[in-house]
Design a protein around this motif. Structure first.
Motif, short mmCIF file in Angstrom:
data_model
loop_
_atom_site.label_atom_id
_atom_site.label_comp_id
_atom_site.label_asym_id
_atom_site.label_seq_id
_atom_site.Cartn_x
_atom_site.Cartn_y
_atom_site.Cartn_z
N ALA B 27 78.60 49.78 160.47
CA ALA B 27 79.62 50.89 159.55
C ALA B 27 81.01 50.23 159.39
CB ALA B 27 78.92 52.13 160.03
N PRO B 28 81.05 50.83 160.72
CA PRO B 28 83.34 50.29 160.37
C PRO B 28 83.52 49.37 160.21
CG PRO B 28 82.20 50.97 162.81
CD PRO B 28 81.16 50.63 161.94
N ASP B 29 82.64 48.68 160.24
CA ASP B 29 83.77 47.28 159.17
C ASP B 29 83.69 47.25 157.60
OD1 ASP B 29 83.88 44.77 160.80
OD2 ASP B 29 81.92 44.70 161.24
N ARG B 30 82.52 48.50 156.93
CA ARG B 30 82.54 48.59 155.43
C ARG B 30 83.63 50.01 155.00
NH1 ARG B 30 77.07 47.35 154.14
NH2 ARG B 30 75.85 46.75 155.63
N VAL B 31 83.50 50.28 156.37
CA VAL B 31 85.00 51.63 156.28
C VAL B 31 86.36 50.68 155.89
CG1 VAL B 31 85.17 53.43 156.68
CG2 VAL B 31 83.23 52.85 157.35
N VAL B 32 86.53 49.40 156.71
CA VAL B 32 87.76 49.39 157.37
C VAL B 32 87.38 48.60 155.68
CG1 VAL B 32 89.05 47.04 157.97
CG2 VAL B 32 87.56 49.15 159.71
N GLY B 33 86.86 47.73 155.13
CA GLY B 33 86.54 47.32 154.39
C GLY B 33 87.07 47.93 152.97
N VAL B 34 86.84 48.69 153.26
CA VAL B 34 86.71 50.63 151.63
C VAL B 34 88.39 50.53 151.44
CG1 VAL B 34 85.85 52.54 150.46
CG2 VAL B 34 84.84 50.65 151.29
N ASP B 35 88.51 50.57 152.44
CA ASP B 35 89.95 51.71 153.39
C ASP B 35 90.98 50.14 152.80
OD1 ASP B 35 91.82 52.78 154.50
OD2 ASP B 35 91.97 52.02 156.22
N ILE B 36 90.23 49.10 152.92
CA ILE B 36 92.14 47.96 152.71
C ILE B 36 92.31 48.17 151.03
CG2 ILE B 36 92.65 46.30 152.85
CD1 ILE B 36 92.86 47.37 155.27
N MET B 37 90.58 48.24 150.61
CA MET B 37 90.48 47.90 149.25
C MET B 37 91.31 49.09 148.70
SD MET B 37 87.27 47.38 147.39
CE MET B 37 86.38 48.66 146.92
N VAL B 38 91.29 50.23 149.13
CA VAL B 38 91.76 51.28 148.59
C VAL B 38 93.25 51.16 148.03
CG1 VAL B 38 92.80 53.75 148.62
CG2 VAL B 38 90.05 52.69 148.87
N THR B 39 93.22 50.89 149.81
CA THR B 39 95.00 50.76 149.49
C THR B 39 95.70 49.67 148.87
OG1 THR B 39 95.18 51.03 152.12
CG2 THR B 39 97.05 50.26 151.52
N ILE B 40 94.96 48.53 148.44
CA ILE B 40 95.51 47.31 147.76
C ILE B 40 95.30 48.21 146.29
CG2 ILE B 40 94.77 45.07 146.64
CD1 ILE B 40 94.72 44.68 149.22
N THR B 41 94.37 48.72 146.39
CA THR B 41 94.94 49.89 144.86
C THR B 41 95.77 50.32 144.60
OG1 THR B 41 92.22 49.34 144.66
CG2 THR B 41 93.29 50.28 142.99
N SER B 68 91.91 58.25 150.29
CA SER B 68 91.42 57.72 150.38
C SER B 68 91.73 58.06 151.91
CB SER B 68 92.46 56.79 150.51
OG SER B 68 92.84 55.98 150.91
N PHE B 69 93.35 58.82 152.17
CA PHE B 69 93.24 59.01 153.64
C PHE B 69 92.17 59.95 153.94
CE2 PHE B 69 95.71 62.16 156.14
CZ PHE B 69 95.59 61.85 157.39
N VAL B 70 92.10 61.28 153.72
CA VAL B 70 90.51 62.50 153.75
C VAL B 70 89.73 61.49 154.00
CG1 VAL B 70 89.34 64.45 153.16
CG2 VAL B 70 92.18 63.86 152.54
N ALA B 74 87.44 62.10 157.41
CA ALA B 74 86.09 62.35 158.04
C ALA B 74 84.89 61.37 157.92
CB ALA B 74 85.54 62.63 155.99
N VAL B 75 85.00 59.77 157.92
CA VAL B 75 83.70 59.00 158.53
C VAL B 75 84.19 58.98 159.86
CG1 VAL B 75 83.35 56.38 157.96
CG2 VAL B 75 83.37 57.86 155.59
N ALA B 76 85.60 58.44 160.18
CA ALA B 76 85.93 58.68 161.73
C ALA B 76 84.86 59.80 162.16
CB ALA B 76 87.01 58.50 161.49
N ARG B 77 85.79 61.26 162.20
CA ARG B 77 84.95 61.94 162.34
C ARG B 77 83.17 61.66 162.26
NH1 ARG B 77 85.72 67.61 164.74
NH2 ARG B 77 83.89 67.97 164.04
#
Lengths: 115, 83
Positions: B27-41, B68-70, B74-77
């Motif tokens: 699961a953390p792998d997917r969150v990392v992918g989405v986070d990077i994608m959002v920053t690029i976007t 994306s920050f929020v 939330a997912v990390a918590r």
């Protein structure tokens, strides 16, 4: 002149964004991916947004706000995510050499539980 | 013309991060992918604002960065100690 400097800064930022995404795609485990992705995309997004502000000088203040916001919040979210994934029991890569979080009690317990 | 090249590079980067988000083993792998994608976007939307000469894209990208920050916090918590 403004345009040329702005596009050069933007180009450097876009190159960093691409390298960050490449690191996320190729590195072996969560922690390596976080390291590559977060460092590269923070600098890349910062530089491309500042470059956009240089190209259009009337937008510079708003671009600066977005860039500084990314500069502050991206490391925080990456740190929270790395801590949460260590505590939820994701293993390090086989060839990782240093694991300092193991010395603390709660982290070690979280890794032990999940075996 | 220069912006077109930048858009091409950014689209390739987003696709790479998206592949990681779809494929990631944990699961953390997917969150990392989405986070990077959002920053690029976020960066992509500012460049789109330059391209179309519309100032509204800056507001959109600022709100997207906040969301994306929020979301990542939330997912990390949730991964750490549950909801």
């Amino acid at each position: 002149m403004n345009q040329i400097i702005g596009y050069i800064v933007m180009g450097v930022g876009v190159a960093f964004l691409f390298l960050g995404a490449l690191g996320v795609f190729r590195f072996p485990d969560v922690y390596n991916r976080l390291q590559a992705g977060t460092k590269c995309t923070t600098l890349g997004a910062f530089l491309s947004i500042i470059g956009a502000g240089i190209v259009e000088p009337t937008w510079f203040l708003k671009c600066l706000i977005i860039a500084v916001f990314i500069l502050f919040t991206n490391p925080i979210s990456a740190h929270a995510l790395a801590r949460a994934s260590y505590k939820s029991g994701v293993k390090l890569w086989d060839k990782s050499v240093v694991d300092k979080c193991k010395d603390f009690e709660e982290c070690a317990k979280a890794q032990e539980d999940d075996k | 013309m220069t912006l077109m090249i930048f858009f091409g590079v950014i689209i390739i980067a987003v696709i790479l991060a998206l592949i990681r988000a779809v494929k990631g083993p944990t699961a953390p792998d997917r969150v990392v992918g989405v986070d990077i994608m959002v920053t690029i976007t976020v960066a992509l939307m500012v460049l789109l604002g330059i391209f179309f000469k519309r100032r509204i894209y800056l507001d959109v990208s600022l709100i997207y960065a906040v969301l994306s920050f929020v979301g990542v916090i939330a997912v990390a918590r949730y991964l750490d100690k549950g909801l």
